[in-house]
Structures are given as C-alpha cells and as structure tokens.
Design an enzyme around this catalytic site. Structure first.
Site, mmCIF file in Angstrom:
data_model
loop_
_atom_site.group_PDB
_atom_site.id
_atom_site.type_symbol
_atom_site.label_atom_id
_atom_site.label_comp_id
_atom_site.label_asym_id
_atom_site.label_seq_id
_atom_site.Cartn_x
_atom_site.Cartn_y
_atom_site.Cartn_z
ATOM 1 N N HIS A 17 0.849 -1.204 0.000
ATOM 2 C CA HIS A 17 0.000 0.000 0.000
ATOM 3 C C HIS A 17 0.887 1.258 0.000
ATOM 4 C CE1 HIS A 17 -3.035 -2.658 2.337
ATOM 5 N NE2 HIS A 17 -3.623 -2.407 1.191
ATOM 6 N N LYS A 41 -16.157 -6.879 6.207
ATOM 7 C CA LYS A 41 -14.863 -7.553 6.094
ATOM 8 C C LYS A 41 -14.315 -7.998 7.453
ATOM 9 C CE LYS A 41 -13.392 -6.129 1.607
ATOM 10 N NZ LYS A 41 -12.253 -5.993 0.731
ATOM 11 N N ARG A 90 -1.769 -5.808 -8.566
ATOM 12 C CA ARG A 90 -0.617 -6.657 -8.263
ATOM 13 C C ARG A 90 -0.376 -7.688 -9.343
ATOM 14 N NH1 ARG A 90 -3.059 -7.399 -2.457
ATOM 15 N NH2 ARG A 90 -4.826 -6.981 -3.806
ATOM 16 N N SER A 128 -2.861 -7.745 3.021
ATOM 17 C CA SER A 128 -3.015 -7.641 4.477
ATOM 18 C C SER A 128 -3.362 -8.995 5.090
ATOM 19 C CB SER A 128 -4.122 -6.638 4.809
ATOM 20 O OG SER A 128 -3.835 -5.386 4.247
HETATM 21 P P1 ADP Z 1 -9.704 -3.745 -0.431
HETATM 22 O O1 ADP Z 1 -10.596 -3.948 0.715
HETATM 23 O O2 ADP Z 1 -10.134 -2.699 -1.410
HETATM 24 O O3 ADP Z 1 -9.168 -5.007 -1.079
HETATM 25 P P2 ADP Z 1 -7.038 -3.252 0.509
HETATM 26 O O4 ADP Z 1 -6.735 -2.385 1.657
HETATM 27 O O5 ADP Z 1 -6.634 -4.672 0.597
HETATM 28 O O6 ADP Z 1 -8.535 -3.027 0.264
HETATM 29 O O7 ADP Z 1 -6.387 -2.656 -0.805
HETATM 30 C C1 ADP Z 1 -6.596 -1.339 -1.231
HETATM 31 C C2 ADP Z 1 -5.961 -1.196 -2.582
HETATM 32 O O8 ADP Z 1 -4.573 -1.440 -2.465
HETATM 33 C C3 ADP Z 1 -6.464 -2.148 -3.648
HETATM 34 O O9 ADP Z 1 -6.471 -1.467 -4.891
HETATM 35 C C4 ADP Z 1 -5.421 -3.232 -3.684
HETATM 36 O O10 ADP Z 1 -5.332 -3.834 -4.950
HETATM 37 C C5 ADP Z 1 -4.175 -2.424 -3.391
HETATM 38 N N1 ADP Z 1 -3.120 -3.230 -2.799
HETATM 39 C C6 ADP Z 1 -3.180 -4.036 -1.723
HETATM 40 N N2 ADP Z 1 -1.993 -4.659 -1.501
HETATM 41 C C7 ADP Z 1 -1.151 -4.200 -2.471
HETATM 42 C C8 ADP Z 1 0.203 -4.476 -2.835
HETATM 43 N N3 ADP Z 1 0.946 -5.370 -2.171
HETATM 44 N N4 ADP Z 1 0.717 -3.837 -3.885
HETATM 45 C C9 ADP Z 1 -0.043 -2.972 -4.591
HETATM 46 N N5 ADP Z 1 -1.317 -2.686 -4.345
HETATM 47 C C10 ADP Z 1 -1.881 -3.290 -3.300
#
Ligand code: ADP
Length: 165
Positions: A17, A41, A90, A128
């Site tokens: 992130h 979630k 990703r 996460s």
């Molecule tokens: P969501 O509940 O939308 O999946 P996340 O907090 O997991 O929320 O992710 C928010 C955004 O960050 C999404 O667009 C996700 O694809 C991106 N994201 C999560 N992990 C990574 C990573 N390791 N590298 C790049 N983008 C990421």
C-alpha cells in the site's frame, strides 16, 4: 488542484500500500487515503487504529491525508472533488474484480477516472490477509510492513490471546 482518492480496508497497511501511496503522491496534488468502515470484512483493527497506522506510515508525505468513509465510494469521491480513484494492481488475479469496479464506478459517475498503479515487483504477492496469517502464527513480518504496524500487530494478537484465555 488534482485530488486522488486511494480507497481500501487497510487492515493493516502494508509496504505494498505504501508503495502505491508514494507513487500517487507524485501524480496528484493531494492524495486522500480513504479507509472504508465497511464492517462486512470483519477487520482485525478498528477504524481508528487503521487510520493511525496509515498516518504514522506516511507522515513524511505532505500531500497525503487520511480519512474514513462509509458511503458509496463515487459519492464520497464527488464530495471531495476527486479527479480519480487510485487502485493498486498486483497480478492478473486482481484484474477481473478491479475492471468490474472501475466500469461500475464510471457508469455511476462518468467524470471520475480510475487510475491503476503497479507496485515494485517485490510487493506483488503481498496483502493484508497474508501478513495477518503469518503474524498470528508468530512468523516474521518485518519485511512486509512498517515498524509501527509490526509492533501493533504483535500487541493485537497478544491481546486477543489473553482475551481468549
Ligand atoms: P480492499 O478492501 O479494497 O481489497 P485493501 O486495503 O486490501 O482493500 O487494498 C486497497 C488497494 O490497495 C487495492 O487497490 C489493492 O489492490 C491495493 N493493494 C493491496 N496490496 C497491495 C500491494 N501489495 N501492492 C499494490 N497494491 C496493493
């Protein structure tokens, strides 16, 4: 002023992130990291904990703000005057869902763009959920998350273990 909104659950924020936030901060005048309060979630961290962890992880970036939202993303983005929604891509596994969301959001708000950014390849396998799973079983997550998150996640699982006794 071009505003980008980076929405997500951030339960908790990871180095993946943070990579996306740094890239976004060079593209937009202001980036709002928007934490969804969506309880569906069942997050490990409270909304305040998630926001505090983001804040402490990106405090060096002056054009990044952290907020929470609990409404339709496009409505929230419109209220904030955002030019674009920022999402991280990703791997191809992200693509189908992200493509659907981007097209639905475009239908709902035709001037709102969705911008996809790719992180450094070393973060492409990171999310996460995997960080929480490794931490829960006492694995070393220090290369996946910033120090504040590393400390907080350990505390959280200790609290939960105590509570379960
Ligand atoms: P969501 O509940 O939308 O999946 P996340 O907090 O997991 O929320 O992710 C928010 C955004 O960050 C999404 O667009 C996700 O694809 C991106 N994201 C999560 N992990 C990574 C990573 N390791 N590298 C790049 N983008 C990421």
């Amino acid at each position: 002023m071009k505003i980008g909104i980076y929405p997500g659950t951030f339960d908790p924020i990871t180095n993946g992130h943070i990579d996306i936030i740094h890239r976004s901060a060079t593209l937009f005048d202001k980036v709002i990291v928007a934490v969804t309060t969506n309880p569906q979630k069942s997050p490990l961290f409270t909304i305040k904990e998630r926001m505090d962890l983001i804040q402490s992880s990106v405090h060096s970036l002056e054009n990044v703000d952290v907020e929470s939202f609990n409404e339709l993303l496009v409505n929230y983005a419109e209220k904030r005057g955002a030019a674009a929604i920022i999402r991280g891509l990703r791997a191809t596994s992200d693509f189908e869902y992200e493509f659907q969301m981007a097209l639905v959001n475009r239908k709902l708000s035709k001037n709102l763009l969705t911008v996809f950014l790719m992180p450094n390849e070393k973060y492409t396998y990171l999310n996460s959920t995997i960080v929480k799973e490794v931490a829960k079983l006492n694995g070393d997550i220090s290369c996946f998350v910033p120090k504040e998150v590393y400390i907080k996640i350990k505390e959280k699982f200790q609290e939960l273990k105590k509570g379960a006794k």
